[in-house]
Design a protein around this motif. Structure first.
Motif, PDB file in Angstrom:
ATOM      1  N   LEU A 162       0.784  -1.262   0.005  1.00  0.00           N
ATOM      2  CA  LEU A 162      -0.018   0.012   0.039  1.00  0.00           C
ATOM      3  C   LEU A 162       1.000   1.224  -0.047  1.00  0.00           C
ATOM      4  CD1 LEU A 162      -2.930   0.858   0.162  1.00  0.00           C
ATOM      5  CD2 LEU A 162      -2.951   0.980   2.575  1.00  0.00           C
ATOM      6  N   TYR A 163       1.726   1.674  -1.147  1.00  0.00           N
ATOM      7  CA  TYR A 163       2.394   2.593  -1.067  1.00  0.00           C
ATOM      8  C   TYR A 163       1.472   3.599  -2.035  1.00  0.00           C
ATOM      9  CZ  TYR A 163       6.137  -1.089  -0.902  1.00  0.00           C
ATOM     10  OH  TYR A 163       7.037  -1.957  -0.530  1.00  0.00           O
ATOM     11  N   THR A 164       1.060   4.544  -1.333  1.00  0.00           N
ATOM     12  CA  THR A 164       0.302   5.653  -1.946  1.00  0.00           C
ATOM     13  C   THR A 164       0.156   6.693  -1.301  1.00  0.00           C
ATOM     14  OG1 THR A 164      -2.089   5.364  -0.727  1.00  0.00           O
ATOM     15  CG2 THR A 164      -1.512   3.709  -2.459  1.00  0.00           C
ATOM     16  N   PRO A 165      -0.318   7.955  -1.870  1.00  0.00           N
ATOM     17  CA  PRO A 165      -0.367   9.220  -1.021  1.00  0.00           C
ATOM     18  C   PRO A 165      -1.347   9.333   0.120  1.00  0.00           C
ATOM     19  CG  PRO A 165      -0.700   9.365  -3.397  1.00  0.00           C
ATOM     20  CD  PRO A 165      -0.881   8.195  -3.212  1.00  0.00           C
ATOM     21  N   ALA A 166      -1.903   8.040   0.678  1.00  0.00           N
ATOM     22  CA  ALA A 166      -2.961   8.046   1.680  1.00  0.00           C
ATOM     23  C   ALA A 166      -2.164   8.703   3.004  1.00  0.00           C
ATOM     24  CB  ALA A 166      -3.207   6.735   1.725  1.00  0.00           C
ATOM     25  N   GLU A 167      -2.913   9.416   3.573  1.00  0.00           N
ATOM     26  CA  GLU A 167      -2.379   9.986   4.714  1.00  0.00           C
ATOM     27  C   GLU A 167      -2.956   9.521   6.415  1.00  0.00           C
ATOM     28  OE1 GLU A 167      -3.426  14.206   4.498  1.00  0.00           O
ATOM     29  OE2 GLU A 167      -2.130  14.704   2.987  1.00  0.00           O
ATOM     30  N   ASP A 191      -0.055  11.132   8.184  1.00  0.00           N
ATOM     31  CA  ASP A 191      -0.061  12.306   8.913  1.00  0.00           C
ATOM     32  C   ASP A 191      -0.577  11.929  10.349  1.00  0.00           C
ATOM     33  OD1 ASP A 191      -0.783  14.889  10.155  1.00  0.00           O
ATOM     34  OD2 ASP A 191      -2.611  15.221   8.842  1.00  0.00           O
ATOM     35  N   CYS A 192       0.680  12.124  11.036  1.00  0.00           N
ATOM     36  CA  CYS A 192       0.852  11.874  12.323  1.00  0.00           C
ATOM     37  C   CYS A 192       0.412  13.018  13.576  1.00  0.00           C
ATOM     38  CB  CYS A 192       2.357  11.525  12.782  1.00  0.00           C
ATOM     39  SG  CYS A 192       2.640   9.900  11.966  1.00  0.00           S
ATOM     40  N   THR A 193      -0.021  14.075  12.946  1.00  0.00           N
ATOM     41  CA  THR A 193      -0.652  15.310  13.990  1.00  0.00           C
ATOM     42  C   THR A 193      -1.959  14.989  14.301  1.00  0.00           C
ATOM     43  OG1 THR A 193      -0.986  16.492  11.961  1.00  0.00           O
ATOM     44  CG2 THR A 193       1.130  16.799  12.590  1.00  0.00           C
ATOM     45  N   CYS A 194      -2.897  14.395  13.538  1.00  0.00           N
ATOM     46  CA  CYS A 194      -4.113  14.148  13.679  1.00  0.00           C
ATOM     47  C   CYS A 194      -4.255  12.962  14.810  1.00  0.00           C
ATOM     48  CB  CYS A 194      -4.999  14.106  12.428  1.00  0.00           C
ATOM     49  SG  CYS A 194      -4.643  15.401  11.404  1.00  0.00           S
ATOM     50  N   ASN A 195      -5.387  12.676  15.423  1.00  0.00           N
ATOM     51  CA  ASN A 195      -5.561  11.927  16.303  1.00  0.00           C
ATOM     52  C   ASN A 195      -6.229  10.578  15.989  1.00  0.00           C
ATOM     53  OD1 ASN A 195      -8.167  12.717  16.091  1.00  0.00           O
ATOM     54  ND2 ASN A 195      -8.106  13.716  17.911  1.00  0.00           N
ATOM     55  N   ASP A 196      -6.668  10.736  14.674  1.00  0.00           N
ATOM     56  CA  ASP A 196      -6.946   9.413  14.161  1.00  0.00           C
ATOM     57  C   ASP A 196      -6.113   8.514  13.631  1.00  0.00           C
ATOM     58  OD1 ASP A 196      -6.352  10.848  11.946  1.00  0.00           O
ATOM     59  OD2 ASP A 196      -8.370  10.767  10.787  1.00  0.00           O
ATOM     60  N   ILE A 197      -4.536   8.918  13.817  1.00  0.00           N
ATOM     61  CA  ILE A 197      -3.542   7.995  13.372  1.00  0.00           C
ATOM     62  C   ILE A 197      -3.370   7.154  14.539  1.00  0.00           C
ATOM     63  CG2 ILE A 197      -1.667   9.492  14.397  1.00  0.00           C
ATOM     64  CD1 ILE A 197      -1.572   7.609  11.090  1.00  0.00           C
ATOM     65  N   LEU A 198      -3.847   7.424  15.682  1.00  0.00           N
ATOM     66  CA  LEU A 198      -3.648   6.508  16.747  1.00  0.00           C
ATOM     67  C   LEU A 198      -4.201   5.128  16.582  1.00  0.00           C
ATOM     68  CD1 LEU A 198      -4.448   8.970  19.503  1.00  0.00           C
ATOM     69  CD2 LEU A 198      -2.174   8.298  19.000  1.00  0.00           C
ATOM     70  N   TYR A 199      -5.288   4.843  15.857  1.00  0.00           N
ATOM     71  CA  TYR A 199      -5.837   3.747  15.437  1.00  0.00           C
ATOM     72  C   TYR A 199      -4.736   2.951  14.546  1.00  0.00           C
ATOM     73  CZ  TYR A 199      -7.564   0.060  12.694  1.00  0.00           C
ATOM     74  OH  TYR A 199      -7.940  -1.188  11.790  1.00  0.00           O
ATOM     75  N   MET A 200      -4.142   3.515  13.839  1.00  0.00           N
ATOM     76  CA  MET A 200      -3.178   2.640  13.130  1.00  0.00           C
ATOM     77  C   MET A 200      -1.718   2.563  13.857  1.00  0.00           C
ATOM     78  SD  MET A 200      -1.850   3.402   9.135  1.00  0.00           S
ATOM     79  CE  MET A 200       0.065   3.376   9.206  1.00  0.00           C
ATOM     80  N   ALA A 201      -1.581   3.439  14.619  1.00  0.00           N
ATOM     81  CA  ALA A 201      -0.174   3.351  15.384  1.00  0.00           C
ATOM     82  C   ALA A 201      -0.385   1.904  16.435  1.00  0.00           C
ATOM     83  CB  ALA A 201      -0.232   4.382  16.267  1.00  0.00           C
ATOM     84  N   LYS A 202      -1.836   1.824  16.990  1.00  0.00           N
ATOM     85  CA  LYS A 202      -1.927   0.897  17.955  1.00  0.00           C
ATOM     86  C   LYS A 202      -1.940  -0.456  17.354  1.00  0.00           C
ATOM     87  CE  LYS A 202      -4.487   3.924  21.226  1.00  0.00           C
ATOM     88  NZ  LYS A 202      -5.714   4.235  21.947  1.00  0.00           N
ATOM     89  N   GLY A 219       6.123   5.406   8.115  1.00  0.00           N
ATOM     90  CA  GLY A 219       6.813   6.576   8.920  1.00  0.00           C
ATOM     91  C   GLY A 219       5.902   7.751   8.632  1.00  0.00           C
ATOM     92  N   CYS A 220       5.835   8.647   9.430  1.00  0.00           N
ATOM     93  CA  CYS A 220       5.264   9.972   9.578  1.00  0.00           C
ATOM     94  C   CYS A 220       5.657  10.708   8.475  1.00  0.00           C
ATOM     95  CB  CYS A 220       5.497  10.635  10.818  1.00  0.00           C
ATOM     96  SG  CYS A 220       4.613   9.686  12.253  1.00  0.00           S
ATOM     97  N   GLU A 221       4.881  11.769   7.905  1.00  0.00           N
ATOM     98  CA  GLU A 221       5.183  12.704   6.847  1.00  0.00           C
ATOM     99  C   GLU A 221       6.164  13.555   7.386  1.00  0.00           C
ATOM    100  OE1 GLU A 221       3.138  15.320   3.529  1.00  0.00           O
ATOM    101  OE2 GLU A 221       2.128  15.001   5.464  1.00  0.00           O
ATOM    102  N   GLU A 222       6.022  13.969   8.544  1.00  0.00           N
ATOM    103  CA  GLU A 222       6.924  15.197   9.173  1.00  0.00           C
ATOM    104  C   GLU A 222       7.843  14.337  10.353  1.00  0.00           C
ATOM    105  OE1 GLU A 222       4.987  18.403  10.434  1.00  0.00           O
ATOM    106  OE2 GLU A 222       3.963  18.860   8.598  1.00  0.00           O
TER     107      GLU A 222
END
Length: 323
Positions: A162-167, A191-202, A219-222
């Motif tokens: 899944l290498y795409t521009p998906a954030e 995008d690791c600044t938004c709290n919905d990234i926490l689902y994927m992180a967990k 990896g995070c964009e920033e």
């Protein structure tokens, strides 16, 4: 005068027989040819410059390669007759979207390649009929969003690229991937600044603890930090994203609903059997230039045709001289 008449009839019969045999053994359309293997039931139409999928591909086909062509759109019924297909490659084309239902009849499909296209949207439930799918390649497309539940029915999936521009990944999108063994998420601008990234992180952290490889490729964009290392303090922002339930703009849905299948050209292919479909040729010996493929029997028929026509002409000349 009966002699020339009989000779002419003989010529017509021989010509008709040879043309029928040649047509059954060869296929050439849209600037190129496909090859098939009668033993493995594989059809290879890769690198032929095709702009449409050949119609009437033999229903017993198990593997179909359409990669490295110029396909920009698909008919919703393009694969509906191929219910024994286990392998399908559409990689390296110009597909911008997929029509709803295009994969609905591929209930035995195990491998699906869609990489290196221009896909911007995925219709909801596009993969729901692929319960036996074990390998899915979506890398190098332009998917900025994934529809909710896009992978829900892929419980047998073992490999996902899944290498795409998906954030981001929608909440719960990965929960049903119980058999995942190879996951590649490199180069996504997560995008690791938004709290919905926490689902994927967990989810990634859990899978890492279970021994899944590739989870640290996200990896995070920033900052370049791994997604699975993101904390709630770092992802505190409450971001608002467009609705990803449909993931397709209304204008595209309207166009798909109102479009006529006649707008998508179909290339006729004989349906009798594999040897009559294209002529037998091992896929390892693909032609480098567009050409007609003919079976050995086709060439023997051609030689016999010229021998008999020469004999018939000589007979007519001899008869006329005697007359």
């Amino acid at each position: 005068m009966m002699g020339p008449v009989l000779a002419a009839c003989l010529l017509i019969i021989l010509s008709t027989a040879w043309i029928s045999q040649a047509n059954g053994a060869t296929y050439k359309k849209d600037g190129g040819v496909c090859t098939c293997n009668d033993q493995t039931k594989n059809v290879d139409c890769s690198s032929k410059g095709l702009t449409a999928i050949p119609s009437n591909i033999p229903v017993e086909t198990t593997e179909l390669r359409l990669n490295f062509n110029s396909l920009s759109k698909l008919s919703p019924t393009a694969f509906h007759g191929l219910q024994t297909l286990t392998y399908l490659s559409l990689s390296y084309n110009d597909l911008k979207t997929l029509p709803p239902g295009v994969f609905d009849h591929l209930v035995t499909l195990e491998t699906l390649g869609l990489s290196n296209n221009q896909l911007k949207y995925l219709p909801p439930k596009i993969f729901d009929s692929l319960a036996k799918l074990t390998w899915l390649d979506l890398q190098f497309n332009q998917l900025e969003r994934l529809p909710n539940g896009v992978f829900d029915e892929l419980t047998q999936l073992g490999t996902l690229y899944l290498y795409t521009p998906a954030e981001r990944v929608p909440e719960g999108a990965l929960d049903r991937l119980q058999n995942i063994k190879d996951l590649q998420l490199t180069n996504n601008p997560w995008d690791c600044t938004c709290n919905d990234i926490l689902y994927m992180a967990k989810w990634l952290k859990k899978k890492q603890d279970e021994g899944l490889g590739g989870v640290d490729t996200a990896g995070c964009e920033e900052g370049g930090k791994a997604v699975l290392e993101i904390t709630e303090e770092e992802a505190a922002e409450d971001c608002v994203y467009p609705n990803t339930t449909t993931a397709i703009p209304t204008t595209i849905i309207t166009t798909l609903a109102s479009s006529n299948d006649d707008d998508i050209p179909e290339l006729p292919v004989p349906q009798e059997n594999f040897q009559k479909f294209l002529g037998y040729q091992e896929p390892d010996h693909l032609p480098t230039q567009p050409q007609c493929l003919m079976s050995i029997s086709g060439y023997l028929g051609l030689m016999m045709f010229f021998v008999l026509i020469s004999a018939a002409i000589l007979y007519v000349i001899h008869f006329l001289k005697k007359a």
